[in-house]
Design a protein around this motif. Structure first.
Motif, PDB file in Angstrom:
ATOM      1  N   THR A  27      28.550  45.245 -24.010  1.00  0.00           N
ATOM      2  CA  THR A  27      28.573  45.943 -25.298  1.00  0.00           C
ATOM      3  C   THR A  27      27.254  45.673 -26.015  1.00  0.00           C
ATOM      4  N   PRO A  28      26.348  46.634 -26.027  1.00  0.00           N
ATOM      5  CA  PRO A  28      25.032  46.383 -26.608  1.00  0.00           C
ATOM      6  C   PRO A  28      25.051  46.407 -28.132  1.00  0.00           C
ATOM      7  N   HIS A  29      24.071  45.748 -28.730  1.00  0.00           N
ATOM      8  CA  HIS A  29      23.809  45.941 -30.148  1.00  0.00           C
ATOM      9  C   HIS A  29      23.342  47.389 -30.336  1.00  0.00           C
ATOM     10  N   THR A  30      23.846  48.045 -31.357  1.00  0.00           N
ATOM     11  CA  THR A  30      23.503  49.445 -31.591  1.00  0.00           C
ATOM     12  C   THR A  30      22.729  49.577 -32.892  1.00  0.00           C
ATOM     13  N   ILE A  31      21.518  50.090 -32.768  1.00  0.00           N
ATOM     14  CA  ILE A  31      20.664  50.352 -33.927  1.00  0.00           C
ATOM     15  C   ILE A  31      20.712  51.852 -34.172  1.00  0.00           C
ATOM     16  N   GLU A  32      21.381  52.259 -35.248  1.00  0.00           N
ATOM     17  CA  GLU A  32      21.458  53.663 -35.613  1.00  0.00           C
ATOM     18  C   GLU A  32      20.494  53.924 -36.768  1.00  0.00           C
ATOM     19  N   VAL A  33      19.686  54.968 -36.631  1.00  0.00           N
ATOM     20  CA  VAL A  33      18.709  55.271 -37.675  1.00  0.00           C
ATOM     21  C   VAL A  33      18.957  56.688 -38.178  1.00  0.00           C
ATOM     22  N   TYR A  34      19.324  56.785 -39.459  1.00  0.00           N
ATOM     23  CA  TYR A  34      19.603  58.077 -40.088  1.00  0.00           C
ATOM     24  C   TYR A  34      18.302  58.634 -40.658  1.00  0.00           C
ATOM     25  N   THR A 180      29.947  57.627 -42.794  1.00  0.00           N
ATOM     26  CA  THR A 180      29.281  56.340 -43.006  1.00  0.00           C
ATOM     27  C   THR A 180      28.946  56.111 -44.469  1.00  0.00           C
ATOM     28  N   GLY A 181      28.937  57.183 -45.266  1.00  0.00           N
ATOM     29  CA  GLY A 181      28.550  57.060 -46.658  1.00  0.00           C
ATOM     30  C   GLY A 181      27.054  56.920 -46.856  1.00  0.00           C
ATOM     31  N   VAL A 182      26.268  57.226 -45.842  1.00  0.00           N
ATOM     32  CA  VAL A 182      24.815  57.108 -45.945  1.00  0.00           C
ATOM     33  C   VAL A 182      24.283  58.150 -46.925  1.00  0.00           C
ATOM     34  N   HIS A 183      23.368  57.736 -47.772  1.00  0.00           N
ATOM     35  CA  HIS A 183      22.735  58.657 -48.719  1.00  0.00           C
ATOM     36  C   HIS A 183      21.225  58.691 -48.549  1.00  0.00           C
ATOM     37  N   VAL A 184      20.598  57.532 -48.479  1.00  0.00           N
ATOM     38  CA  VAL A 184      19.138  57.444 -48.450  1.00  0.00           C
ATOM     39  C   VAL A 184      18.619  57.697 -47.036  1.00  0.00           C
ATOM     40  N   GLY A 192      27.172  48.894 -36.921  1.00  0.00           N
ATOM     41  CA  GLY A 192      28.134  49.432 -37.869  1.00  0.00           C
ATOM     42  C   GLY A 192      27.934  49.017 -39.307  1.00  0.00           C
ATOM     43  N   VAL A 193      26.946  48.158 -39.588  1.00  0.00           N
ATOM     44  CA  VAL A 193      26.704  47.667 -40.949  1.00  0.00           C
ATOM     45  C   VAL A 193      25.294  48.064 -41.388  1.00  0.00           C
ATOM     46  N   VAL A 194      25.180  48.606 -42.601  1.00  0.00           N
ATOM     47  CA  VAL A 194      23.871  49.009 -43.110  1.00  0.00           C
ATOM     48  C   VAL A 194      22.955  47.798 -43.190  1.00  0.00           C
ATOM     49  N   ALA A 195      21.767  47.930 -42.599  1.00  0.00           N
ATOM     50  CA  ALA A 195      20.740  46.887 -42.652  1.00  0.00           C
ATOM     51  C   ALA A 195      19.770  47.262 -43.767  1.00  0.00           C
ATOM     52  N   ALA A 196      20.167  46.951 -45.000  1.00  0.00           N
ATOM     53  CA  ALA A 196      19.405  47.393 -46.161  1.00  0.00           C
ATOM     54  C   ALA A 196      18.026  46.768 -46.236  1.00  0.00           C
ATOM     55  N   GLU A 197      17.825  45.673 -45.515  1.00  0.00           N
ATOM     56  CA  GLU A 197      16.532  44.986 -45.567  1.00  0.00           C
ATOM     57  C   GLU A 197      15.428  45.718 -44.813  1.00  0.00           C
ATOM     58  N   GLU A 209      10.417  39.953 -36.036  1.00  0.00           N
ATOM     59  CA  GLU A 209      11.258  38.936 -36.670  1.00  0.00           C
ATOM     60  C   GLU A 209      12.704  39.425 -36.792  1.00  0.00           C
ATOM     61  N   TRP A 210      12.883  40.683 -37.165  1.00  0.00           N
ATOM     62  CA  TRP A 210      14.226  41.239 -37.342  1.00  0.00           C
ATOM     63  C   TRP A 210      14.962  41.318 -36.005  1.00  0.00           C
ATOM     64  N   LEU A 211      14.274  41.771 -34.969  1.00  0.00           N
ATOM     65  CA  LEU A 211      14.893  41.859 -33.645  1.00  0.00           C
ATOM     66  C   LEU A 211      15.261  40.475 -33.124  1.00  0.00           C
ATOM     67  N   THR A 212      14.380  39.504 -33.342  1.00  0.00           N
ATOM     68  CA  THR A 212      14.654  38.133 -32.892  1.00  0.00           C
ATOM     69  C   THR A 212      15.907  37.580 -33.544  1.00  0.00           C
ATOM     70  N   LYS A 213      16.087  37.903 -34.803  1.00  0.00           N
ATOM     71  CA  LYS A 213      17.243  37.407 -35.557  1.00  0.00           C
ATOM     72  C   LYS A 213      18.532  38.096 -35.140  1.00  0.00           C
ATOM     73  N   ASN A 214      18.461  39.378 -34.806  1.00  0.00           N
ATOM     74  CA  ASN A 214      19.677  40.182 -34.662  1.00  0.00           C
ATOM     75  C   ASN A 214      20.067  40.537 -33.236  1.00  0.00           C
TER      76      ASN A 214
END
Length: 216
Positions: A27-34, A180-184, A192-197, A209-214
């Motif tokens: 089960t891979p980590h999924t990076i979704e970009v709107y 998803t309720g995405v607006h911006v 499945g969780v917005v990565a607001a950072e 740095e972000w990829l290393t952490k997540n």
């Protein structure tokens, strides 16, 4: 969120997925970009995804076996032409799905040609014709893309509001974004969780740095 099979080309995989636990499916980590093709910040982050993020993931065997990236359509209606731009990408996905990312890259590269001031004096079908030409430039059948996009000036089977051959797909991607309720735009969602950072202004250091952490 699941990816309908007809949008399989919207996914970037980076390697053979590896299960972390024996007997459990990978089960891979999924990076979704709107993303919105009419948004300059979306253009900026899309370029980073292709030139920075994807190479970083591919160069790290652990990340490549544990991550996937999904393009999500975020149509922003305050730019009416946003719908037309996304329709064109969906038409390309229908005609030549293997060219979806190539077309998206080229469309973002020339997206300013489709900003408000550059479409205000042309008809919808004229905009479609210019978009089909962009598709032709990356090796997609220009005439077929335009055929799927054009709106008739006569009723279709008695309907005055029949849309075109991408309308059903537009409805699907809009429903998915609303769930998803995405607006911006752009918005990044990790597992499945917005990565607001995450910022469209990030360079290689921030992304690494972000990829290393997540992606662990």
């Amino acid at each position: 969120m699941a990816l309908p099979p007809k949008f399989a080309a919207h996914r970037l995989a980076f390697g053979q997925l590896v299960a972390k636990t024996e007997g459990v499916p990978p089960t891979p980590h999924t990076i979704e970009v709107y993303l919105d093709y009419a948004c300059p910040f979306s253009a900026k982050i899309f370029n980073a995804l292709l030139t920075t993020v994807a190479p970083l993931i591919r160069s790290n065997p652990t990340w490549a076996s544990q991550a996937q990236l999904i393009f999500r359509h975020q149509i922003q209606p305050w730019h009416p032409q946003s719908t037309l731009l996304h329709e064109s990408a969906l038409a390309v996905n229908q005609v030549a799905p293997d060219k979806f990312w190539d077309y998206s890259r080229e469309l973002f590269a020339v997206s300013q040609q489709f900003y408000d001031v550059n479409v205000v004096h042309e008809t919808r079908n004229e905009t479609y014709a210019r978009l089909a030409k962009v598709a032709g430039g990356v090796g997609v059948d220009e005439a077929e893309v335009l055929r799927r996009l054009r709106i008739s000036d006569k009723p279709v089977d008695g309907a005055y509001n029949a849309g075109n051959e991408t309308t059903a797909d537009v409805k699907t991607v809009v429903k998915m974004a609303r769930l998803t309720g995405v607006h911006v735009s752009p918005t990044v969602i990790l597992d499945g969780v917005v990565a607001a950072e995450v910022s469209s202004g990030w360079g290689e250091g921030e992304w690494k740095e972000w990829l290393t952490k997540n992606i662990v």
